[in-house]
Scaffold this motif. Structure first.
Motif, PDB file in Angstrom:
ATOM      1  N   UNK A 132     -20.631  20.441  13.454  1.00  0.00           N
ATOM      2  CA  UNK A 132     -20.992  19.747  12.214  1.00  0.00           C
ATOM      3  C   UNK A 132     -19.766  19.279  11.448  1.00  0.00           C
ATOM      4  N   UNK A 133     -18.582  19.835  11.765  1.00  0.00           N
ATOM      5  CA  UNK A 133     -17.374  19.442  11.053  1.00  0.00           C
ATOM      6  C   UNK A 133     -17.034  17.978  11.291  1.00  0.00           C
ATOM      7  N   UNK A 134     -17.518  17.433  12.417  1.00  0.00           N
ATOM      8  CA  UNK A 134     -17.233  16.031  12.726  1.00  0.00           C
ATOM      9  C   UNK A 134     -18.142  15.067  11.971  1.00  0.00           C
ATOM     10  N   UNK A 135     -19.022  15.606  11.149  1.00  0.00           N
ATOM     11  CA  UNK A 135     -19.876  14.783  10.292  1.00  0.00           C
ATOM     12  C   UNK A 135     -19.910  15.359   8.877  1.00  0.00           C
ATOM     13  N   UNK A 136     -18.829  16.073   8.527  1.00  0.00           N
ATOM     14  CA  UNK A 136     -18.818  16.829   7.283  1.00  0.00           C
ATOM     15  C   UNK A 136     -18.566  15.969   6.054  1.00  0.00           C
ATOM     16  N   UNK A 137     -17.986  14.766   6.214  1.00  0.00           N
ATOM     17  CA  UNK A 137     -17.731  13.888   5.077  1.00  0.00           C
ATOM     18  C   UNK A 137     -17.928  12.438   5.518  1.00  0.00           C
ATOM     19  N   UNK A 138     -18.086  11.521   4.587  1.00  0.00           N
ATOM     20  CA  UNK A 138     -18.375  10.126   4.953  1.00  0.00           C
ATOM     21  C   UNK A 138     -17.315   9.493   5.845  1.00  0.00           C
ATOM     22  N   UNK A 139     -16.042   9.832   5.638  1.00  0.00           N
ATOM     23  CA  UNK A 139     -14.977   9.212   6.416  1.00  0.00           C
ATOM     24  C   UNK A 139     -15.084   9.566   7.897  1.00  0.00           C
ATOM     25  N   UNK A 140     -15.128  10.868   8.192  1.00  0.00           N
ATOM     26  CA  UNK A 140     -15.178  11.281   9.594  1.00  0.00           C
ATOM     27  C   UNK A 140     -16.531  10.923  10.213  1.00  0.00           C
ATOM     28  N   UNK A 151       0.803  -1.231   0.000  1.00  0.00           N
ATOM     29  CA  UNK A 151       0.000   0.000   0.000  1.00  0.00           C
ATOM     30  C   UNK A 151       0.833   1.278   0.000  1.00  0.00           C
ATOM     31  N   UNK A 152       2.145   1.157  -0.178  1.00  0.00           N
ATOM     32  CA  UNK A 152       2.977   2.355  -0.092  1.00  0.00           C
ATOM     33  C   UNK A 152       2.572   3.424  -1.094  1.00  0.00           C
ATOM     34  N   UNK A 153       2.089   3.021  -2.249  1.00  0.00           N
ATOM     35  CA  UNK A 153       1.686   4.018  -3.258  1.00  0.00           C
ATOM     36  C   UNK A 153       0.298   4.588  -2.957  1.00  0.00           C
ATOM     37  N   UNK A 154      -0.603   3.727  -2.456  1.00  0.00           N
ATOM     38  CA  UNK A 154      -1.987   4.164  -2.225  1.00  0.00           C
ATOM     39  C   UNK A 154      -2.148   5.015  -0.980  1.00  0.00           C
ATOM     40  N   UNK A 155      -1.340   4.741   0.065  1.00  0.00           N
ATOM     41  CA  UNK A 155      -1.551   5.394   1.345  1.00  0.00           C
ATOM     42  C   UNK A 155      -1.340   6.895   1.274  1.00  0.00           C
ATOM     43  N   UNK A 156      -0.472   7.334   0.374  1.00  0.00           N
ATOM     44  CA  UNK A 156      -0.235   8.768   0.265  1.00  0.00           C
ATOM     45  C   UNK A 156      -1.517   9.512  -0.075  1.00  0.00           C
ATOM     46  N   UNK A 157      -2.290   8.967  -1.011  1.00  0.00           N
ATOM     47  CA  UNK A 157      -3.544   9.617  -1.385  1.00  0.00           C
ATOM     48  C   UNK A 157      -4.575   9.534  -0.269  1.00  0.00           C
ATOM     49  N   UNK A 158      -4.635   8.376   0.432  1.00  0.00           N
ATOM     50  CA  UNK A 158      -5.640   8.209   1.477  1.00  0.00           C
ATOM     51  C   UNK A 158      -5.363   9.114   2.678  1.00  0.00           C
ATOM     52  N   UNK A 159      -4.126   9.116   3.162  1.00  0.00           N
ATOM     53  CA  UNK A 159      -3.800   9.851   4.372  1.00  0.00           C
ATOM     54  C   UNK A 159      -3.910  11.361   4.183  1.00  0.00           C
ATOM     55  N   UNK A 160      -3.846  11.818   2.948  1.00  0.00           N
ATOM     56  CA  UNK A 160      -4.003  13.243   2.691  1.00  0.00           C
ATOM     57  C   UNK A 160      -5.408  13.724   3.025  1.00  0.00           C
ATOM     58  N   UNK A 161      -6.358  12.809   3.176  1.00  0.00           N
ATOM     59  CA  UNK A 161      -7.729  13.179   3.492  1.00  0.00           C
ATOM     60  C   UNK A 161      -7.929  13.473   4.974  1.00  0.00           C
ATOM     61  N   UNK A 162      -6.923  13.210   5.786  1.00  0.00           N
ATOM     62  CA  UNK A 162      -7.055  13.388   7.222  1.00  0.00           C
ATOM     63  C   UNK A 162      -6.738  14.826   7.624  1.00  0.00           C
ATOM     64  N   UNK A 163      -7.709  15.433   8.289  1.00  0.00           N
ATOM     65  CA  UNK A 163      -7.521  16.734   8.905  1.00  0.00           C
ATOM     66  C   UNK A 163      -7.724  16.614  10.398  1.00  0.00           C
ATOM     67  N   UNK A 164      -7.896  17.765  11.076  1.00  0.00           N
ATOM     68  CA  UNK A 164      -8.057  17.752  12.530  1.00  0.00           C
ATOM     69  C   UNK A 164      -9.286  16.958  12.954  1.00  0.00           C
ATOM     70  N   UNK A 165     -10.382  17.085  12.204  1.00  0.00           N
ATOM     71  CA  UNK A 165     -11.604  16.365  12.565  1.00  0.00           C
ATOM     72  C   UNK A 165     -11.406  14.853  12.474  1.00  0.00           C
ATOM     73  N   UNK A 166     -10.728  14.407  11.439  1.00  0.00           N
ATOM     74  CA  UNK A 166     -10.475  12.967  11.289  1.00  0.00           C
ATOM     75  C   UNK A 166      -9.540  12.463  12.381  1.00  0.00           C
ATOM     76  N   UNK A 167      -8.534  13.271  12.741  1.00  0.00           N
ATOM     77  CA  UNK A 167      -7.652  12.883  13.838  1.00  0.00           C
ATOM     78  C   UNK A 167      -8.451  12.673  15.117  1.00  0.00           C
TER      79      UNK A 167
END
Length: 511
Positions: free
Chosen positions: A463-471, A131-147
């Motif tokens: 509402x930021x904690x429910x702003x996208x499907x991931x979080x 997953x070394x190539x894929x994880x870069x794109x996925x982890x970029x989606x994490x912001x403070x709310x996802x953390x």
């Protein structure tokens, strides 16, 4: 197939006599660092880093990562033998590892821990390879709310899945949050709960807390019982090690579940500590022998060790692919990369593939070497517990005092560790679990920072904690886990029931 071909090129780089010798030396140094409370992998790697400045980057990173693997394995040793976690992520191992050692099964406990840790670590390295190539794109989606959502899910899982009294678990966790707030507020810059002690401005070190809670707390409890603990009659039989290794596949469900949890927490900002606690809680909930957790149950060792090491391996992936360290040790290593003239991030894979894939290949070899070395030293470690308490007790006390002092070279920290020892003693006498306290103390400040940053970003809107499907998915799962005791109470009754308190008592006594 592209990754596989590059991995083979990496093995050609790593499998030289020079690099294999570096791996062995690094693992041995890491074992020493992990066994000594107060040092830990981040400090050990920091101390070794200046010695790598004259080495080529590939040899240097292989040495540092090998020490990292050794420290992770070594941290489990003192957790099982002395109830003193050598690493923060080894705390959950004490819950069943130490009771098993006291029952005369130190060799079995150590072998279970090291074997499942090796499986978890290798799983993590396989994930990095794939997953070394894929994880870069996925982890970029994490912001403070996802953390924050990841941390919230870890807290909620321990309340909903631990199986003990939810009330006592919540009280213990709240006290841990209070301890986590001591020091400088990273958002406002103001000092909190320092009570005019300059030594508290930097906060309370986790290592000092666990040395007191587990090491000194257990000593106080043993002294109250009249020094009845007279050591463990561990059999130094190689056949015991072989039988235990053959026993591990029996827990394949726990291995798979824990490895997945560890990989997820390693790639996301959860980290090895949260992974080990969450895996232990889920294992306690879903195991057929969940009621035996805290009393020397093998699955109680397999679950946290597998998750801890798979998360520890995967924590290096965000550092390599994104330049975002997934753990304190990864942060130190990233500093080394910059000193060696390398820039961690997506471009590193294209500009220095020999470095990246040589490192990944060395992870396979380093973990294999670590497993062999720690299994070979199991009988040596088991001998320690054959000594009577009158010998072991003072040794543990000296190790605790030295460990507390070396964290920051402050005498104040020794008194602080003694205070936590009294707290640990009181917790065990009142049947309050220590695990939620430790979890909240480790992750509390990180969760608070993520929450406040998210709220500042959204102008105070939750509402930021429910702003996208991931979080939203992570928050929803966390809320469900948080409410699970209430849901169970509808069918069983007694949210504050005596049965739950009893389970918590068993865990508190074993911790």
């Amino acid at each position: 197939m592209g990754n596989f071909g590059q991995l083979m090129d990496g093995f050609a780089v790593a499998l030289t006599a020079h690099h294999v010798m570096i791996m062995v030396v690094g693992v041995l140094l890491g074992l020493v660092v992990g066994v000594l409370p107060g040092l830990g992998a981040p400090n050990g790697v920091s101390l070794l880093l200046p010695l790598t400045f004259t080495m080529d980057p590939i040899s240097a990173i292989i040495l540092l990562t090998s020490m990292y693997w050794g420290a992770l394995f070594g941290g489990s040793t003192t957790s099982i033998l002395f109830n003193i976690p050598g690493e923060p992520s080894s705390v959950a191992t004490t819950f069943d590892g130490y009771p098993m050692a006291k029952q005369g099964q130190a060799v079995r406990a150590l072998t279970l821990a090291f074997t499942s840790a090796g499986i978890g670590a290798l799983t993590g390295v396989i994930v990095i390879t794939l997953l070394s190539s894929w994880v870069a794109n996925f982890a970029m989606r994490f912001g403070a709310a996802e953390y924050f959502a990841v941390y919230f899910m870890a807290f909620a899982s321990f309340i909903g899945m631990a199986g003990g009294s939810p009330f006592k678990t919540l009280v213990s966790m709240m006290l841990g949050f209070a301890v986590a707030t001591v020091g400088i507020d990273t958002i406002s810059g103001e000092s909190r709960l320092t009570f005019e002690f300059d030594e508290l401005i930097g906060g309370i070190s986790f290592l000092i807390a666990v040395i007191g809670l587990f090491g000194l707390g257990e000593l106080l409890l043993t002294m109250e019982e009249g020094l009845k603990f007279e050591g463990v009659r561990a059999k130094l039989d190689i056949r015991t090690i072989a039988r235990t290794v053959a026993e591990v596949p029996r827990y394949w469900v726990t291995l798979v579940r824990s490895a997945l949890i560890g990989c997820w927490m390693g790639i996301t900002p959860g980290g090895p500590t949260a992974a080990s606690f969450m895996s232990y809680a889920l294992g306690r909930r879903f195991s057929k022998r969940g009621k035996n957790f805290g009393r020397g149950e093998p699955e109680g060792i397999v679950a946290p060790e597998t998750a801890d090491h798979s998360a520890g391996s995967c924590a290096l992936l965000p550092m390599l692919a994104l330049g975002i360290p997934g753990s304190a040790t990864a942060a130190v290593m990233m500093g080394g990369l910059m000193i060696w003239g390398l820039s961690p991030g997506p471009m590193l894979f294209s500009t220095r593939p020999d470095f990246v894939w040589g490192l990944i290949a060395s992870m396979y070899m380093g973990n294999l070497i670590a497993v062999v070395l720690v299994l070979a030293t199991v009988p040596l470690f088991a001998v320690i517990l054959r000594a009577p308490f009158t010998v072991v007790g003072p040794i543990i006390t000296i190790v605790c005092v030295i460990g507390a002092y070396t964290v920051a070279n402050h005498v104040f920290d020794i008194w602080l560790a003694l205070g936590f020892g009294i707290v640990g003693y009181v917790f065990k006498k009142l049947d309050y679990p220590l695990a939620p306290f430790v979890l909240a103390m480790v992750l509390g400040d990180k969760a608070e920072d993520a929450f406040r940053q998210a709220m500042l970003t959204s102008d105070g809107s939750p509402a930021i904690f429910f702003a996208n499907p991931l979080v939203a998915t992570m928050m929803g799962l966390g809320i469900f886990l948080l409410c699970l005791p209430l849901i169970s109470a509808v069918f069983k009754g007694g949210f504050f029931g005596r049965a739950g308190a009893g389970d918590a008592g068993a865990q508190g006594r074993s911790a």
